[in-house]
Design a protein around this motif. Structure first.
Motif, PDB file in Angstrom:
ATOM      1  N   ALA A   5     -25.451 -48.322  22.736  1.00 26.03           N
ATOM      2  CA  ALA A   5     -25.950 -47.660  21.533  1.00 26.03           C
ATOM      3  C   ALA A   5     -26.111 -46.164  21.795  1.00 26.03           C
ATOM      4  CB  ALA A   5     -27.283 -48.267  21.107  1.00 26.03           C
ATOM      5  N   ALA A   6     -26.628 -45.816  22.973  1.00 29.77           N
ATOM      6  CA  ALA A   6     -26.825 -44.409  23.296  1.00 29.77           C
ATOM      7  C   ALA A   6     -25.482 -43.688  23.439  1.00 29.77           C
ATOM      8  CB  ALA A   6     -27.639 -44.281  24.583  1.00 29.77           C
ATOM      9  N   GLN A   7     -24.520 -44.360  24.071  1.00 25.82           N
ATOM     10  CA  GLN A   7     -23.192 -43.757  24.206  1.00 25.82           C
ATOM     11  C   GLN A   7     -22.554 -43.547  22.841  1.00 25.82           C
ATOM     12  OE1 GLN A   7     -21.302 -46.606  26.788  1.00 25.82           O
ATOM     13  NE2 GLN A   7     -21.438 -45.240  28.551  1.00 25.82           N
ATOM     14  N   ALA A   8     -22.729 -44.553  21.964  1.00 25.92           N
ATOM     15  CA  ALA A   8     -22.123 -44.453  20.635  1.00 25.92           C
ATOM     16  C   ALA A   8     -22.703 -43.283  19.853  1.00 25.92           C
ATOM     17  CB  ALA A   8     -22.324 -45.755  19.860  1.00 25.92           C
ATOM     18  N   LEU A   9     -23.920 -42.857  20.213  1.00 29.35           N
ATOM     19  CA  LEU A   9     -24.527 -41.703  19.545  1.00 29.35           C
ATOM     20  C   LEU A   9     -24.088 -40.390  20.186  1.00 29.35           C
ATOM     21  CD1 LEU A   9     -28.111 -43.125  19.060  1.00 29.35           C
ATOM     22  CD2 LEU A   9     -26.590 -42.439  17.226  1.00 29.35           C
ATOM     23  N   GLY A  10     -23.250 -40.486  21.204  1.00 30.72           N
ATOM     24  CA  GLY A  10     -22.747 -39.276  21.843  1.00 30.72           C
ATOM     25  C   GLY A  10     -23.580 -38.794  23.010  1.00 30.72           C
ATOM     26  N   ALA A  40     -18.022 -38.054  24.793  1.00 31.58           N
ATOM     27  CA  ALA A  40     -19.317 -38.092  24.108  1.00 31.58           C
ATOM     28  C   ALA A  40     -19.261 -37.300  22.808  1.00 31.58           C
ATOM     29  CB  ALA A  40     -20.411 -37.548  25.030  1.00 31.58           C
ATOM     30  N   SER A  95     -19.912 -38.777  19.060  1.00 32.66           N
ATOM     31  CA  SER A  95     -21.048 -38.322  18.248  1.00 32.66           C
ATOM     32  C   SER A  95     -20.653 -38.178  16.784  1.00 32.66           C
ATOM     33  CB  SER A  95     -21.602 -37.011  18.802  1.00 32.66           C
ATOM     34  OG  SER A  95     -20.702 -35.966  18.523  1.00 32.66           O
ATOM     35  N   PHE A 126     -24.455 -52.187  15.563  1.00 37.51           N
ATOM     36  CA  PHE A 126     -24.166 -53.343  16.409  1.00 37.51           C
ATOM     37  C   PHE A 126     -24.735 -54.628  15.817  1.00 37.51           C
ATOM     38  CE2 PHE A 126     -24.218 -49.607  19.048  1.00 37.51           C
ATOM     39  CZ  PHE A 126     -23.173 -49.797  19.942  1.00 37.51           C
TER      40      PHE A 126
END
Lengths: 254, 297
Positions: free
Chosen positions: B175-180, A87, A91, A97
């Motif tokens: 999308a949430a994972q890609a934001l960390g 994670a 970040s 997408f």
């Protein structure tokens, strides 16, 4: 020359029996814009998703800013990274997408400030101030309080770009960012991406927009059947392709 | 040169004769029903009198209390079990599956009796760090009812929550994972709020069901509405009068919460649809307006 931002060496990826990536070699330098072109099924989106570990690499090496993606090397052994390590790495990489994937239950501004506040622990007032500035940068100052369902596709995608930028990424990945848009909305998204490139952002862009690739890309990579067929400066690859397969593809899309 | 706007269309609306006919039939049947009831051997004054009788009102209060608490327990268990089942951990997934299998596979009446009679299994219950107690002291009718109803409800809620979680587009997770974001944050902030739209309507149903199912707690001597009514009619033998008084309370409780559910659903539809469904008042207003338009002139 500085070390590459993205470095892929013989990257392989299979889904079951289907081998999607068959040894990708690629280097993207800091500040560079790299466009991945190719027919659908050529593996370009899968490769992009490997870069932030949304897909696991089966073989080969893939690193971002000198760090292996998804693994840590100690001696000769590889160790899988823990969830919080993955994670943390993600970040620092922004991703946009094809289907926008905005959080529909949050306003545009809330979408943008969510990760900075919850993941980076930025104080709320500061995050909101920066979020408003980012929305202004993508031309959406007046849509701060709108929900995604109230926005056009182009506006949603611009919010999604602002959301990714809010984490101050060192690398931005774009997965066919304009493919789900009406033709007349494509331009507004590409303009934002042009601005980003001009500001020196390192970008890997999967796209079918040949005009954008020609104008903005430093490197164009043509992929087919899970391998890189050829790569180089846009004018070389697009105007003087060396491979028959590239010529055939460009003949259809240009 | 500007063209004049086209003339507004004036047309005779479609006549819905079927609606008028069905209204007449319904009124007729209702009249027959009222006529039959008027001849029945029921003292309505007794029903009214007991409707506000202290024991009955308290019983209704307890029905509400146990329903709210048992449903709350069920929701908490349901969320935990659903997350366990959808986690990558095979051990927690199996535990979650077993839980649902057992508590959904046995009658809740039986489960209530097992909790109530737990003292036959264990004379004393020991709580690590808190000491121990006689099981019969701990397992009061209230506790047995709460555990029996709540733990059973948890199995149903787990399935409802799981359906909600899987209804959220995978792109949201990515999308949430890609934001960390990590799994806990992602579930709490992104997936669960969106799953609520799918979870809330059946949960409202479950709660309304719970208001009525809580009557089963009378078997473990928990003094809820039905037990209160039974306690009175075994003395005064006015069985129907008391059952009607209790039924009236159940109807009031379920009606109030049906209204609450409607507004809750509206709240969670935010962001999912551009137009929220009309409130009953808006709908009434609209249908009156259209009825007026349809009225044959």
């Amino acid at each position: 020359m500085s070390s590459p931002m993205v470095l892929a060496e013989k990257v392989h990826k299979s889904f079951g029996a289907l081998e999607v990536l068959k040894g990708i070699d690629l280097a993207v330098q800091p500040g560079e814009v790299c466009c991945l072109l190719g027919p659908s099924g050529s593996g370009k989106s899968t490769f992009l998703r490997c870069i932030n570990h949304l897909e696991k690499v089966d073989a080969g090496r893939l690193s971002v800013d000198g760090q292996l993606v998804g693994y840590r090397q100690q001696g000769d052994r590889l160790y899988e990274l823990r969830e919080h390590e993955v994670a943390a790495a993600r970040s620092e990489i922004g991703m946009v997408f094809q289907r926008f994937n905005l959080f529909p239950h949050m306003t545009a501004l809330a979408n943008v400030v969510e990760a900075p506040i919850r993941v980076r622990r930025v104080p709320k007032a500061e995050a909101v101030e920066r979020g408003r500035a980012l929305l202004a940068r993508v031309g959406l100052s007046d849509k701060v309080d709108a929900y995604p369902a109230q926005l056009s596709g182009g506006q949603q995608q611009r919010v999604a770009i602002a959301r990714a930028l809010a984490m101050q990424p060192k690398l931005m990945l774009f997965d066919e960012p304009t493919s789900a848009l009406d033709p007349e909305l494509v331009g507004e998204v590409l303009d934002v991406m042009r601005g980003l490139a001009a500001d020196g952002m390192t970008m890997v862009v999967v796209t079918h927009e040949m005009g954008f690739a020609r104008d903005v890309a430093d490197t164009v990579v043509f992929m087919d059947g899970g391998v890189v067929v050829e790569s180089g400066r846009p004018q070389h690859v697009l105007d003087d392709p060396q491979h028959e397969r590239t010529r055939a593809f460009l003949g259809k899309v240009l | 040169m500007t063209a004049a706007p086209p003339e507004r269309l004036v047309a005779v609306p479609v006549r819905h004769w079927g609606r008028w006919l069905s209204a007449v039939v319904a009124i007729g049947l209702f009249g027959l029903f009222v006529h039959a009831l008027s001849g029945a051997d029921v003292k309505w004054s007794t029903t009214w009198q007991f409707f506000t009788f202290d024991t009955i009102v308290k019983g209704a209060g307890r029905t509400l209390l146990i329903s709210v608490l048992a449903q709350a327990l069920g929701i908490v268990i349901g969320v935990v079990v659903a997350v366990m089942r959808s986690s990558g951990n095979p051990v927690t997934a199996a535990i979650g599956w077993l839980y649902v299998w057992f508590f959904r596979g046995t009658p809740v009446l039986l489960q209530l009796l097992v909790w109530f009679n737990l003292a036959f299994l264990f004379q004393t219950l020991s709580f690590p760090g808190l000491g121990s107690a006689q099981t019969s002291d701990v397992m009061t009718p209230f506790v047995a009812a709460l555990l029996g109803l709540g733990i059973n409800e948890g199995a149903y809620m787990a399935e409802i929550v799981r359906a909600g979680l899987t209804s959220v587009d995978e792109g949201q997770t990515e999308a949430a994972q890609a934001l960390g974001m990590r799994r806990g944050l992602l579930l709490r902030r992104i997936v669960l709020p969106q799953a609520m739209r799918v979870i809330v309507p059946p949960t409202g149903n479950e709660f309304i069901n719970m208001l009525k199912t809580s009557a089963l707690a009378s078997i473990v001597q928990y003094g809820e509405l039905l037990l209160a009514a039974q306690a009175i009619y075994t003395n005064n033998l006015q069985i129907m009068e008391l059952l009607f008084a209790a039924a009236l309370w159940y109807l009031i409780l379920t009606s109030v919460f049906s209204i609450g559910q409607f507004y809750l659903e509206r709240r969670f539809a935010r962001g999912a649809s551009r137009n929220l469904p009309p409130t009953p008042l808006q709908r009434l207003h609209r249908s009156l307006r259209s009825a007026r338009r349809e009225m044959p002139r």
